[in-house]
Design a protein around this motif. Structure first.
Motif, PDB file in Angstrom:
ATOM      1  N   TRP A 159       1.000 -64.725  32.163  1.00  0.00           N
ATOM      2  CA  TRP A 159       1.131 -65.720  31.091  1.00  0.00           C
ATOM      3  C   TRP A 159       1.729 -65.089  29.838  1.00  0.00           C
ATOM      4  O   TRP A 159       2.595 -65.684  29.177  1.00  0.00           O
ATOM      5  N   MET A 160       1.292 -63.874  29.510  1.00  0.00           N
ATOM      6  CA  MET A 160       1.826 -63.194  28.315  1.00  0.00           C
ATOM      7  C   MET A 160       3.329 -62.986  28.417  1.00  0.00           C
ATOM      8  O   MET A 160       4.036 -63.115  27.419  1.00  0.00           O
ATOM      9  N   GLU A 161       3.808 -62.667  29.609  1.00  0.00           N
ATOM     10  CA  GLU A 161       5.257 -62.485  29.769  1.00  0.00           C
ATOM     11  C   GLU A 161       5.986 -63.802  29.480  1.00  0.00           C
ATOM     12  O   GLU A 161       7.009 -63.826  28.800  1.00  0.00           O
ATOM     13  N   ARG A 162       5.430 -64.899  30.015  1.00  0.00           N
ATOM     14  CA  ARG A 162       6.012 -66.211  29.716  1.00  0.00           C
ATOM     15  C   ARG A 162       5.903 -66.532  28.230  1.00  0.00           C
ATOM     16  O   ARG A 162       6.819 -67.083  27.628  1.00  0.00           O
ATOM     17  N   TYR A 163       4.776 -66.170  27.649  1.00  0.00           N
ATOM     18  CA  TYR A 163       4.531 -66.487  26.240  1.00  0.00           C
ATOM     19  C   TYR A 163       5.487 -65.718  25.323  1.00  0.00           C
ATOM     20  O   TYR A 163       5.990 -66.262  24.335  1.00  0.00           O
ATOM     21  N   VAL A 164       5.757 -64.466  25.646  1.00  0.00           N
ATOM     22  CA  VAL A 164       6.722 -63.697  24.848  1.00  0.00           C
ATOM     23  C   VAL A 164       8.100 -64.362  24.949  1.00  0.00           C
ATOM     24  O   VAL A 164       8.798 -64.520  23.942  1.00  0.00           O
ATOM     25  N   ARG A 165       8.473 -64.803  26.145  1.00  0.00           N
ATOM     26  CA  ARG A 165       9.756 -65.521  26.290  1.00  0.00           C
ATOM     27  C   ARG A 165       9.774 -66.803  25.450  1.00  0.00           C
ATOM     28  O   ARG A 165      10.779 -67.143  24.839  1.00  0.00           O
ATOM     29  N   HIS A 166       8.632 -67.497  25.445  1.00  0.00           N
ATOM     30  CA  HIS A 166       8.501 -68.704  24.623  1.00  0.00           C
ATOM     31  C   HIS A 166       8.678 -68.348  23.139  1.00  0.00           C
ATOM     32  O   HIS A 166       9.369 -69.041  22.388  1.00  0.00           O
ATOM     33  N   ASN A 167       8.069 -67.253  22.700  1.00  0.00           N
ATOM     34  CA  ASN A 167       8.249 -66.765  21.326  1.00  0.00           C
ATOM     35  C   ASN A 167       9.734 -66.535  21.025  1.00  0.00           C
ATOM     36  O   ASN A 167      10.228 -66.915  19.966  1.00  0.00           O
ATOM     37  N   LEU A 168      10.431 -65.898  21.968  1.00  0.00           N
ATOM     38  CA  LEU A 168      11.848 -65.581  21.746  1.00  0.00           C
ATOM     39  C   LEU A 168      12.679 -66.860  21.667  1.00  0.00           C
ATOM     40  O   LEU A 168      13.626 -66.947  20.890  1.00  0.00           O
ATOM     41  N   ARG A 169      12.293 -67.856  22.468  1.00  0.00           N
ATOM     42  CA  ARG A 169      13.012 -69.130  22.413  1.00  0.00           C
ATOM     43  C   ARG A 169      12.845 -69.785  21.037  1.00  0.00           C
ATOM     44  O   ARG A 169      13.823 -70.250  20.438  1.00  0.00           O
ATOM     45  N   TYR A 192      -6.813 -59.594  22.241  1.00  0.00           N
ATOM     46  CA  TYR A 192      -5.616 -59.428  21.416  1.00  0.00           C
ATOM     47  C   TYR A 192      -4.983 -58.038  21.576  1.00  0.00           C
ATOM     48  O   TYR A 192      -3.787 -57.907  21.867  1.00  0.00           O
ATOM     49  N   ASP A 193      -5.795 -56.986  21.384  1.00  0.00           N
ATOM     50  CA  ASP A 193      -5.215 -55.632  21.392  1.00  0.00           C
ATOM     51  C   ASP A 193      -4.727 -55.207  22.769  1.00  0.00           C
ATOM     52  O   ASP A 193      -3.801 -54.415  22.892  1.00  0.00           O
ATOM     53  N   ASP A 194      -5.354 -55.758  23.772  1.00  0.00           N
ATOM     54  CA  ASP A 194      -4.994 -55.458  25.150  1.00  0.00           C
ATOM     55  C   ASP A 194      -3.689 -56.193  25.528  1.00  0.00           C
ATOM     56  O   ASP A 194      -2.754 -55.608  26.080  1.00  0.00           O
ATOM     57  N   LEU A 195      -3.596 -57.462  25.178  1.00  0.00           N
ATOM     58  CA  LEU A 195      -2.441 -58.272  25.596  1.00  0.00           C
ATOM     59  C   LEU A 195      -1.238 -58.107  24.671  1.00  0.00           C
ATOM     60  O   LEU A 195      -0.088 -58.132  25.133  1.00  0.00           O
ATOM     61  N   TRP A 196      -1.493 -57.945  23.378  1.00  0.00           N
ATOM     62  CA  TRP A 196      -0.373 -57.720  22.454  1.00  0.00           C
ATOM     63  C   TRP A 196      -0.059 -56.225  22.400  1.00  0.00           C
ATOM     64  O   TRP A 196      -0.426 -55.532  21.450  1.00  0.00           O
ATOM     65  N   THR A 197       0.601 -55.749  23.420  1.00  0.00           N
ATOM     66  CA  THR A 197       1.011 -54.345  23.456  1.00  0.00           C
ATOM     67  C   THR A 197       2.092 -54.131  22.392  1.00  0.00           C
ATOM     68  O   THR A 197       2.754 -55.081  21.945  1.00  0.00           O
ATOM     69  N   ASP A 198       2.308 -52.869  22.011  1.00  0.00           N
ATOM     70  CA  ASP A 198       3.381 -52.579  21.060  1.00  0.00           C
ATOM     71  C   ASP A 198       4.723 -53.063  21.599  1.00  0.00           C
ATOM     72  O   ASP A 198       5.563 -53.552  20.838  1.00  0.00           O
ATOM     73  N   THR A 199       4.933 -52.922  22.901  1.00  0.00           N
ATOM     74  CA  THR A 199       6.209 -53.344  23.498  1.00  0.00           C
ATOM     75  C   THR A 199       6.434 -54.836  23.291  1.00  0.00           C
ATOM     76  O   THR A 199       7.535 -55.264  22.900  1.00  0.00           O
ATOM     77  N   ARG A 200       5.408 -55.632  23.561  1.00  0.00           N
ATOM     78  CA  ARG A 200       5.546 -57.086  23.366  1.00  0.00           C
ATOM     79  C   ARG A 200       5.736 -57.422  21.898  1.00  0.00           C
ATOM     80  O   ARG A 200       6.558 -58.279  21.544  1.00  0.00           O
ATOM     81  N   MET A 201       4.976 -56.764  21.039  1.00  0.00           N
ATOM     82  CA  MET A 201       5.141 -57.011  19.596  1.00  0.00           C
ATOM     83  C   MET A 201       6.564 -56.684  19.164  1.00  0.00           C
ATOM     84  O   MET A 201       7.183 -57.435  18.407  1.00  0.00           O
ATOM     85  N   ARG A 202       7.084 -55.559  19.642  1.00  0.00           N
ATOM     86  CA  ARG A 202       8.432 -55.142  19.241  1.00  0.00           C
ATOM     87  C   ARG A 202       9.486 -56.168  19.661  1.00  0.00           C
ATOM     88  O   ARG A 202      10.451 -56.403  18.938  1.00  0.00           O
ATOM     89  N   LEU A 231       3.960 -52.651  12.074  1.00  0.00           N
ATOM     90  CA  LEU A 231       5.118 -52.469  12.954  1.00  0.00           C
ATOM     91  C   LEU A 231       6.309 -53.292  12.439  1.00  0.00           C
ATOM     92  O   LEU A 231       7.446 -52.808  12.375  1.00  0.00           O
ATOM     93  N   ALA A 232       6.038 -54.526  12.058  1.00  0.00           N
ATOM     94  CA  ALA A 232       7.100 -55.420  11.582  1.00  0.00           C
ATOM     95  C   ALA A 232       7.733 -54.877  10.309  1.00  0.00           C
ATOM     96  O   ALA A 232       8.948 -54.939  10.131  1.00  0.00           O
ATOM     97  N   LYS A 233       6.901 -54.330   9.436  1.00  0.00           N
ATOM     98  CA  LYS A 233       7.470 -53.785   8.189  1.00  0.00           C
ATOM     99  C   LYS A 233       8.381 -52.605   8.505  1.00  0.00           C
ATOM    100  O   LYS A 233       9.487 -52.488   7.963  1.00  0.00           O
ATOM    101  N   ARG A 234       7.926 -51.757   9.420  1.00  0.00           N
ATOM    102  CA  ARG A 234       8.763 -50.599   9.788  1.00  0.00           C
ATOM    103  C   ARG A 234      10.080 -51.045  10.416  1.00  0.00           C
ATOM    104  O   ARG A 234      11.104 -50.380  10.289  1.00  0.00           O
ATOM    105  N   MET A 235      10.053 -52.187  11.113  1.00  0.00           N
ATOM    106  CA  MET A 235      11.258 -52.664  11.792  1.00  0.00           C
ATOM    107  C   MET A 235      12.143 -53.524  10.869  1.00  0.00           C
ATOM    108  O   MET A 235      13.155 -54.054  11.306  1.00  0.00           O
ATOM    109  N   GLY A 236      11.737 -53.658   9.612  1.00  0.00           N
ATOM    110  CA  GLY A 236      12.595 -54.344   8.642  1.00  0.00           C
ATOM    111  C   GLY A 236      12.414 -55.847   8.568  1.00  0.00           C
ATOM    112  O   GLY A 236      13.291 -56.558   8.051  1.00  0.00           O
ATOM    113  N   ALA A 237      11.290 -56.354   9.066  1.00  0.00           N
ATOM    114  CA  ALA A 237      11.059 -57.803   9.022  1.00  0.00           C
ATOM    115  C   ALA A 237      10.748 -58.259   7.598  1.00  0.00           C
ATOM    116  O   ALA A 237      10.323 -57.468   6.757  1.00  0.00           O
TER     117      ALA A 237
END
Ligand SMILES: [Zn+2]
Length: 279
Positions: A159-169, A192-202, A231-237
Motif C-alpha cells: 500500500w505504501m508503494e501505491r501511496y507514494v505514487r499517489h503522492n507523486l501524482r 510512521y517511522d517504519d513505513l515512511w523510510t528516508d527513501t520514500r520521504m526523499r 530532510l526536506a529543508k536539506r533538499m531545498g524544499a
C-alpha cells in the motif's frame, strides 16, 4: 515600548468580530505576534477554511490578533462546497479585495481541466493533500482515507508503494502547497517511522522541489514529523504553515514559532505568493 506597527492592530481589535480574543488564545505571546507582524520570516497560515462559522471578516481580524497572515480557502470537487464555475466565481467575488490570500483545496485529480482558466487565474494559491486515494487499486473509486471503515489495507508495504505514487501524482498537478504531508490512515499511523523510510520521504520531497510545491507544516495534526522537515529543508524544499480549521475557534499556533526556531527557517525557506494583499 509600543511601536508604530502595533497601533493599527489595536484599532482593528477594537472593531473586530474577534475583539475578545487575545494572542494567548492562539498559544502565542505578544513578542511572537510582534515578530510575526514584522515578517522577518513570512508567517502565513494558508489553510483557513471558510466553514463552521469561519468568515473572511473573522480571518482578517485573526491576522491582527496573531500577526500571522492568512490564506482563506474552500474545498473544490465533486460532493464538496464548490463544484461548478458559478460557485467558484461566487466564492472569488465574496473574498475579492480583502487583505487575505485566496485559494482552493482541490479534492479531485482532474480539477485543472474542469474549471475556467480565467477563474483559476484569480487564485493566489492552490492547496491539495493526499488523503483521498483510489482504493483498492489505482483505477478504483477514490476513498477518504480518514474514514477507516470504507476500505481495508491488507499489505502495508504494498500500500505504501501505491501511496507514494499517489503522492507523486498529486505533486505533479499545478498546485502550490501539499497539505498534511506524510499523512497516514488510522490503521497505519502508529507505524510512521517504519513505513515512511528516508527513501520514500526523499521521493516525495524531490517531487515537491521539482514541481515548486511547498510542504505544509500543519499546526494541528503534527504532520509532517521532524525527520521529514529536516530532510526536506536539506533538499531545498519550501514550507508553509496550515491550521486546517473546522470552525471559527482559536487554534494553537505555537508550532509556527517552534518550527521557525527549531529548523532555523528563514525567508528563503518559506513559500509566499508575492506581497501580502492590501500592502
Ligand atoms: Zn483542508
Amino acid at each position: 515600548m509600543i511601536s508604530i506597527r502595533v497601533l493599527p492592530i489595536c484599532v482593528v481589535l477594537l472593531t473586530s468580530p474577534l475583539a475578545a480574543e487575545k494572542a494567548e488564545d492562539y498559544g502565542l505571546d505578544e513578542a511572537q505576534v510582534k515578530r510575526f507582524a514584522e515578517a522577518r520570516v513570512p508567517v502565513i497560515d494558508f489553510h483557513v477554511h471558510l466553514r463552521g462559522g469561519m468568515t473572511v471578516e473573522k480571518a482578517v481580524a485573526r491576522q491582527a490578533v496573531t500577526g500571522i497572515k492568512i490564506g482563506v480557502l474552500r474545498n473544490l470537487g465533486k460532493g464538496w462546497p464548490i463544484e461548478t464555475d458559478g460557485q467558484l466565481r461566487e466564492f472569488l467575488d465574496s473574498v475579492a479585495g480583502r487583505p487575505v490570500f485566496v485559494g482552493l483545496q482541490v479534492n479531485d485529480r482532474d480539477w485543472m481541466d474542469k474549471h475556467a482558466s480565467d477563474l483559476l487565474a484569480r487564485l493566489d494559491f492552490v492547496l491539495a493533500d493526499t488523503m483521498i486515494m483510489p482504493m483498492p487499486r489505482d483505477d478504483s473509486e477514490p476513498v477518504k482515507l480518514w474514514l477507516a471503515e470504507g476500505y481495508t489495507i491488507d499489505d502495508a508495504e504494498a500500500w505504501m508503494e501505491r501511496y507514494v505514487r499517489h503522492n507523486l501524482r498529486v505533486l505533479s498537478e499545478p498546485i502550490d502547497i501539499l497539505a498534511n504531508p506524510t499523512y497516514l490512515p488510522p490503521a497505519l499511523e502508529d507505524r510512521y517511522d517504519d513505513l515512511w523510510t528516508d527513501t520514500r520521504m526523499r521521493r516525495v520531497i524531490a517531487a515537491a522541489v521539482a514541481g515548486g510545491v511547498a510542504l505544509e507544516i500543519n499546526v494541528r495534526s503534527g504532520l509532517p514529523h521532524d525527520r521529514f522537515i529536516r530532510l526536506a529543508k536539506r533538499m531545498g524544499a519550501k514550507f508553509t504553515f496550515g491550521s486546517n480549521n473546522f470552525d471559527d475557534r482559536p487554534i494553537n499556533m505555537a508550532r509556527c514559532a517552534e518550527a521557525i526556531d527549531r529548523y532555523r527557517l528563514g525567508k528563503d525557506d518559506m513559500y509566499s505568493p508575492g506581497a501580502p494583499p492590501g500592502e
